[in-house]
Design an enzyme around this catalytic site. Sequence first.
Site, PDB file in Angstrom:
ATOM      1  CG  HIS A  85      -3.432  -1.975  -3.087  1.00  0.00           C
ATOM      2  ND1 HIS A  85      -2.471  -3.213  -2.909  1.00  0.00           N
ATOM      3  CD2 HIS A  85      -3.533  -1.682  -1.863  1.00  0.00           C
ATOM      4  CE1 HIS A  85      -2.007  -2.908  -1.117  1.00  0.00           C
ATOM      5  NE2 HIS A  85      -2.656  -2.212  -1.269  1.00  0.00           N
TER       6      HIS A  85
ATOM      7  CG  MET B 112      -3.855  -5.414   8.304  1.00  0.00           C
ATOM      8  SD  MET B 112      -5.379  -4.477   7.423  1.00  0.00           S
ATOM      9  CE  MET B 112      -5.721  -3.944   8.959  1.00  0.00           C
ATOM     10  CB  SER B 113       0.310  -8.274   2.841  1.00  0.00           C
ATOM     11  OG  SER B 113       1.010  -7.316   3.372  1.00  0.00           O
TER      12      SER B 113
ATOM     13  CE1 TYR C  28      -8.067  -5.342   2.408  1.00  0.00           C
ATOM     14  CE2 TYR C  28      -6.718  -6.364   2.965  1.00  0.00           C
ATOM     15  CZ  TYR C  28      -6.640  -5.656   2.721  1.00  0.00           C
ATOM     16  OH  TYR C  28      -5.779  -4.728   1.908  1.00  0.00           O
ATOM     17  CD  GLU C  29      -7.932  -7.178  -1.715  1.00  0.00           C
ATOM     18  OE1 GLU C  29      -8.818  -6.646  -2.776  1.00  0.00           O
ATOM     19  OE2 GLU C  29      -7.331  -7.331  -1.290  1.00  0.00           O
TER      20      GLU C  29
ATOM     21  CB  SER D 297      -1.208   0.057   1.497  1.00  0.00           C
ATOM     22  OG  SER D 297      -2.123  -1.106   1.255  1.00  0.00           O
TER      23      SER D 297
ATOM     24  CG  HIS E 173      -5.707   3.272   3.602  1.00  0.00           C
ATOM     25  ND1 HIS E 173      -5.437   1.935   3.654  1.00  0.00           N
ATOM     26  CD2 HIS E 173      -6.250   2.680   2.721  1.00  0.00           C
ATOM     27  CE1 HIS E 173      -4.373   1.838   2.790  1.00  0.00           C
ATOM     28  NE2 HIS E 173      -5.346   2.281   1.157  1.00  0.00           N
TER      29      HIS E 173
ATOM     30  CB  ALA F 117       1.018  -0.287   4.446  1.00  0.00           C
TER      31      ALA F 117
ATOM     32  CG  HIS G   3      -4.504  -7.508   1.104  1.00  0.00           C
ATOM     33  ND1 HIS G   3      -4.924  -6.352  -0.053  1.00  0.00           N
ATOM     34  CD2 HIS G   3      -3.421  -7.082   1.943  1.00  0.00           C
ATOM     35  CE1 HIS G   3      -3.454  -6.043  -0.145  1.00  0.00           C
ATOM     36  NE2 HIS G   3      -3.361  -5.395   0.706  1.00  0.00           N
TER      37      HIS G   3
ATOM     38  CG  ASN H  55      -0.265   2.949  11.339  1.00  0.00           C
ATOM     39  OD1 ASN H  55       0.436   2.238  10.103  1.00  0.00           O
ATOM     40  ND2 ASN H  55      -0.461   1.364  12.488  1.00  0.00           N
TER      41      ASN H  55
HETATM   42  N1  HPA Z   1      -1.973  -2.527  11.643  1.00  0.00           N
HETATM   43  C1  HPA Z   1      -1.866  -3.300  10.442  1.00  0.00           C
HETATM   44  N2  HPA Z   1      -2.028  -3.065   9.101  1.00  0.00           N
HETATM   45  C2  HPA Z   1      -1.329  -1.980   8.763  1.00  0.00           C
HETATM   46  C3  HPA Z   1      -1.007  -0.764   9.612  1.00  0.00           C
HETATM   47  C4  HPA Z   1      -1.774  -1.185  11.007  1.00  0.00           C
HETATM   48  O1  HPA Z   1      -1.419  -0.649  12.037  1.00  0.00           O
HETATM   49  N3  HPA Z   1      -0.568  -0.360   8.925  1.00  0.00           N
HETATM   50  C5  HPA Z   1      -0.620  -0.358   8.154  1.00  0.00           C
HETATM   51  N4  HPA Z   1      -1.189  -1.800   7.463  1.00  0.00           N
END
Ligand code: HPA
Length: 273
Positions: free
Chosen positions: A59, A209-210, A83-84, A28, A245, A111, A81, A233
Amino acid sequence: MVQLKDSAAYVLSMIGDPLPEIAIILGSGLGGLADELEEKIRIPYKEIPHFPTSTVKGHAGRLVAGYLEGRRLLVMQGRSHYYEGYTLRECAYPVQMMATMGIKNLLVTNAAGCVNERWSAGDLMLISDHIKLIPDSPLRGENIESLGERFFDMSRAYPEKLRKVARLAAQELGIDLKEGVYQFFSGPNFETPAEVRFARLCGADAVGMSTVPEVIAANHAKMEVLGISCMTNMAAGILENPLSHQEVLETGERVKLSFSALVRLIVKKWPLE
Ligand code: HPA
């Protein structure tokens, strides 16, 4: 396997020779690097038979073949992903396709939320190892023997040989590259503060998440893997502010120059057989 062969044959026919030496998956906000390739050939995921397509903002959803630092690469600009709604097996499909094409090296990026309180948003982290606690695997089900063995070692999932190259590259560029453990969470919600404390207790430095399904499939197929997380973050509960996001994309934008420089130099120094 028939599907993987179909997808691989299609991509090979579109990109021609020579076979890319290294595949790169861009996370991302980090997809911009694909635009820096020379002699680009772009293939939207939706044109590749059986290929999962990505739906997330930030993406692009295409493969880009081309040259960087004189090396031919196959870059995934965006990924699918869990989650998709994709299964872990589907998330790993592109890597299995690359292995089927004959590509032996994989650089994965993502990310991630930073769990290590000594680090900051914007830091880059070399992945030394990972944790996946969800009870599913990209390789659950019938084993594809032509790719790899049913039971296989993950004790060198991110080989030291490649991490050393990445450390050297970072040093040359004056980048303070961190190194640590990435823990997979299913998303799409960011973690709760309690989950982040749990991840820290588990020994994680970053959450995301990847990546993990892809790295499992790559190890199964005996690809050499290097992973880099961009800490977009601080993970939930570490600072006061709510996670978004938007912040993920903004930090990606802020670090893209050093991220690109690092990836470029790693590609240049990547030890090929
Ligand atoms: N958690 C999970 N996935 C992420 C985060 C996070 O804080 N930041 C970017 N991808």
